[in-house]
Design an enzyme around this catalytic site. Structure first.
Site, PDB file in Angstrom:
ATOM      1  N   ARG A 192       0.821  -1.212   0.000  1.00 49.51           N
ATOM      2  CA  ARG A 192       0.000   0.000   0.000  1.00 49.51           C
ATOM      3  C   ARG A 192       0.857   1.264   0.000  1.00 49.51           C
ATOM      4  NH1 ARG A 192      -5.472  -0.575   1.296  1.00 49.51           N
ATOM      5  NH2 ARG A 192      -5.989  -2.776   1.016  1.00 49.51           N
TER       6      ARG A 192
ATOM      7  N   GLU B  75      -2.174  10.787  15.992  1.00 50.91           N
ATOM      8  CA  GLU B  75      -0.877  10.414  15.437  1.00 50.91           C
ATOM      9  C   GLU B  75       0.038  11.609  15.196  1.00 50.91           C
ATOM     10  OE1 GLU B  75      -2.540   8.563  11.793  1.00 50.91           O
ATOM     11  OE2 GLU B  75      -0.910   9.594  10.783  1.00 50.91           O
TER      12      GLU B  75
ATOM     13  N   HIS C 156     -13.167  -3.070   9.107  1.00 50.72           N
ATOM     14  CA  HIS C 156     -12.000  -3.613   8.403  1.00 50.72           C
ATOM     15  C   HIS C 156     -12.158  -5.088   8.085  1.00 50.72           C
ATOM     16  CE1 HIS C 156     -10.784  -0.021  10.572  1.00 50.72           C
ATOM     17  NE2 HIS C 156     -10.017   0.201   9.526  1.00 50.72           N
TER      18      HIS C 156
END
Ligand code: GLN
Ligand code: ZN
Length: 756
Positions: free
Chosen positions: A517, A607, A696
């Site tokens: 990815r 983050e 997910h």
């Protein structure tokens, strides 16, 4: 002569060749030999590029098929046991990484975690008490030997033992440091094996040295490096992503032959390090930024380093600040960037040229008069002085925004009453996070439009049909608050990057995120302006199709910032306020257009936390205030939502409360309800939707699992504040999965209403 080297190079290939090869292999379209030969072609090309650009030592061992931490686990004989179902080494790596491989039994994939404060994810090693290690040098040795065929001077890079253990997780609660002794025995053997190949230098990465480490971990460095020194191989200990601060003198006291410091992110450590450097030690200075994509101001670097060069001579190494893994390959194909910003870019290849040029200049001042040097300086100055970068009115508004504490006029309880009077939502309102499946039809529509095969009108017509489909589907499912589905967005950051002035979107600026990815971060190059509304038409159209409220959908300032390449000529904070300002204009336009609920996503708030704790509060203050600026001025009746994913909210819950959104939707399902435990300790006072199922996974969740999360939530959230939603956007799922999942979710909410 000064040495020039890199700490590592991107590995996906200039045209993402490795990605395509991996995905073909996983789909069974090519065999393993073909995968390996394509991967080695990328690697060979990487090395050729670096050697031709004039790297004096070639870094090897940084290449990998999936992840460098996973490769370290393999090297140390420490892959999870459950991946032992195949003799095929490569497939074993993929079993650990993805839970599936062409051979071996499907199993649970290893957890992924963000690599420090980057957007790269590594595979978290798993530790248990009494774990054993044993050396598996085959992959590394193959790489060293292949490198030696291209040049005599190769420098293998390995992840240091303390960073390896620190970045691992303890599965059974064991103390990871207790594994250090058996691990070190393997590292000693490893260094001896590397030395036997005729290698002189090894780069041992210990990036955890830039963190606030517990005392026990810090204390372990000395004995660790004493034992590694017994191999008599020259060790360059590499640190990056920040400064060593209190750990600086400790590192220079280690029995290592060289130290690498990141002086892009922490220039202040240069001066003290000179005093600490031992007379024989090499000092490697990371001065070419490995985290950003701007042409380097080599004149400034030269002025800083010239005195050192004459003092240290061959003991000075010039380097990239960290591995170039975090930047794209080459800016050569970026000829079409907005406002000619392409002139200012340096991707990995350009950074090699910069590092070489600077090193040459340090060795020979005549270089300062050469064409290359002057051309570089011209690029840097042109950005510094560009009117496309600097816009006085934009700067002034951001300064004004930063100077005040923004707040809604009415407190939450009063806002809620007014919003409810208008919205009339049932208890436990159901909603989704924003995106609905990005089908092949949507992707191909966008592709055809970008290629010019269809007109703008056709494109917009197609999007409207998608929105209509999405609204109908949500009404059929029975959701209370709808979304338009984000069919027009390829990506929640790039979409705004394309529409805003001051942000450019590259053609081929791909950076590895994990495995195969890649992401293509937009490039924030100048002061940010919004020439016209960005989302209003779509939201307004969607709202016109339903009597239920349809949420307007925006990406918040911190997420836009964190997932882009940022400016290096002003603070993050200033850029955040500029982004917040254009978002505020959009929020007010949406409100004006009759949109009563507006969601401003901030999945990256957590983050973007600085690596050091003493900087957290300063960051959170401006991050929260810039978020509040995005909705400053809306009526009390307008309901502001936000959304965040990624499990760990522990240390930011106070900040989340301070953001004062009327409703927040959060990820919970994946993290074993950790959020609910956090909420028990620290109650949250506004509307909240702890995600009731994990999007997910392709599995359709059952009603009872969702009901359970809702009931647990009611122990920590008052009923009038509880929302019901999945834990993230649905764009990666298929309609066949989404429809039954959401129907079950609506049923869970109905069941709860009946119970209460
Ligand atoms: N609104 C976005 C979506 O649903 C949020 C994505 C995210 O949180 N990463 O896709
Ligand atoms: Zn999310």
């Amino acid at each position: 002569m000064t040495t020039f080297h890199t700490l590592g190079f991107p590995r996906v290939g200039p045209q993402r060749e490795l990605k395509w090869a991996l995905e073909s292999y996983w789909r069974g379209e090519i065999d393993q030999a073909t995968l390996i030969s394509r991967a080695h072609a990328v690697r060979h090309n990487n090395w050729q590029t670096q050697l031709e650009a004039g790297c004096d030592v070639l870094t090897v061992g940084d290449f990998c098929l999936y992840d460098h931490v996973l490769n370290a686990s393999f090297l140390l004989g420490h892959l999870p046991q459950r991946t032992n179902t195949t003799n095929n080494t490569i497939d074993q790596l993929f079993l650990a990484a993805r839970g599936r491989a062409p051979s071996g039994t499907p199993t649970k994939a290893c957890e992924m975690s963000k690599w420090f404060d980057t957007n790269y994810h590594y595979l978290v090693p798993e530790c248990h008490a009494n774990d054993t290690f044993n050396l598996n040098p085959e992959l590394l040795l193959e790489e060293i030997r292949a490198g030696l065929e291209q040049t005599k001077q190769v420098k293998p890079v390995i992840l240091g033992p303390l960073s390896y253990l620190y970045l691992a997780r303890s599965v059974d609660g064991c103390d990871r440091l207790e594994l250090l002794a058996p691990l070190l025995a393997v590292y000693e053997e490893l260094l001896a094996t590397i030395k036997a190949e005729g290698v002189e230098w090894v780069q041992i990465d210990e990036p955890i040295l830039v963190l606030d480490l517990p005392e026990a971990w810090l204390n372990a460095f000395e004995s660790t490096y004493q034992s590694l020194a017994t191999a008599h191989l020259n060790i360059l200990i590499a640190t990056y992503f920040g400064g060593l601060e209190n750990n600086l003198s400790r590192v220079f006291e280690l029995p290592v032959q060289g130290v690498h410091l990141d002086i892009v992110s922490a220039p202040e450590q240069l001066a003290p390090s000179l005093a600490l450097l031992k007379p024989t030690q090499v000092l490697s200075l990371g001065i070419i930024n490995g985290r950003n994509i701007w042409r380097s101001d080599l004149t400034a670097s030269y002025q800083l380093l010239a005195p050192l060069a004459s003092q240290l001579k061959e003991r000075l190494w010039i380097a990239t600040s960290c591995s170039l893994l975090h930047v794209p390959y080459s800016a050569k194909s970026e000829t079409n960037l907005a406002d000619g910003a392409d002139h200012w870019l340096a991707f990995a290849e350009e950074k090699l040229a910069e590092g070489r040029l600077l090193t040459n200049a340090l060795d020979d001042a005549k270089v300062l008069l050469g064409r290359d040097w002057l051309a570089q300086a011209e690029r840097v100055i042109s950005r510094q002085q560009s009117k496309r970068v600097h816009k006085a009115a934009v700067k002034a508004r951001a300064i004004e925004a930063a100077s005040r504490q923004w707040q809604r006029e009415l407190p939450y309880a009063q806002r809620l009453a007014r919003q409810q009077a208008q919205l009339n939502l049932p208890d436990f309102p159901t909603t989704t996070i924003g995106s609905f499946p990005q089908t092949d039809a949507i992707r191909s529509l966008r592709k055809r439009f970008k290629k010019g095969d269809i007109t703008l009108e056709d494109y917009e017509c197609g999007l409207k049909l998608e929105i209509e489909y999405c609204i109908k589907a949500q009404e059929n499912i029975g959701l209370d608050v709808l979304v338009h589905g984000e069919a027009e967005r390829n990506d929640m950051v790039e979409y705004f990057g394309e529409l805003l002035e001051g942000i450019a979107v590259s053609a081929n600026g791909w950076v590895q995120s994990y495995g195969s990815r890649c992401v293509k971060p937009p490039i924030i190059y100048g002061d940010i302006e919004r020439l016209q509304a960005m989302t209003v038409r779509w939201s307004q159209y969607a709202q016109s199709l339903s009597a239920k409220p349809v949420k307007g959908m925006l990406t918040g300032p911190i997420t836009l910032l964190k997932w882009a390449f940022v400016r290096d000529d002003q603070s993050w904070e200033s850029t955040a306020y500029q982004l917040a300002a254009v978002l505020q204009d959009e929020v007010l336009d949406l409100e004006c257009a009759g949109i009563s609920i507006i969601q401003i996503d901030e999945p990256a708030l957590r983050e973007a936390l600085p690596l050091r704790r003493d900087q957290h509060q300063t960051y959170l203050n401006w991050a929260v205030n810039s978020f509040r600026y995005t909705y400053a001025g809306v009526a009390a009746e307008t309901q502001i939502h936000t959304h965040m994913c990624y499990a760990d909210f522990d240390d930011i819950l106070t900040a989340i409360q301070a953001m004062d959104a009327d409703v927040i939707t959060l990820e919970t399902a994946r993290s074993a309800n950790k959020l609910l435990q956090t909420l028990k300790r620290e109650p949250y006072h506004n509307g909240i939707g702890p995600g009731v199922y994990d999007i997910h996974s392709p599995n359709v969740p059952d009603v009872s699992a969702m009901s359970e999360i809702l009931e647990d939530s009611l122990n920590v959230v008052p009923a009038y504040n509880l929302w019901v939603n999945p834990d993230c956007g649905l764009k990666t799922r298929r309609w066949e999965e989404v429809t039954p999942a959401l129907k079950s979710m609506v049923r869970a909410a109905q069941a709860l209403r009946e119970q209460i």
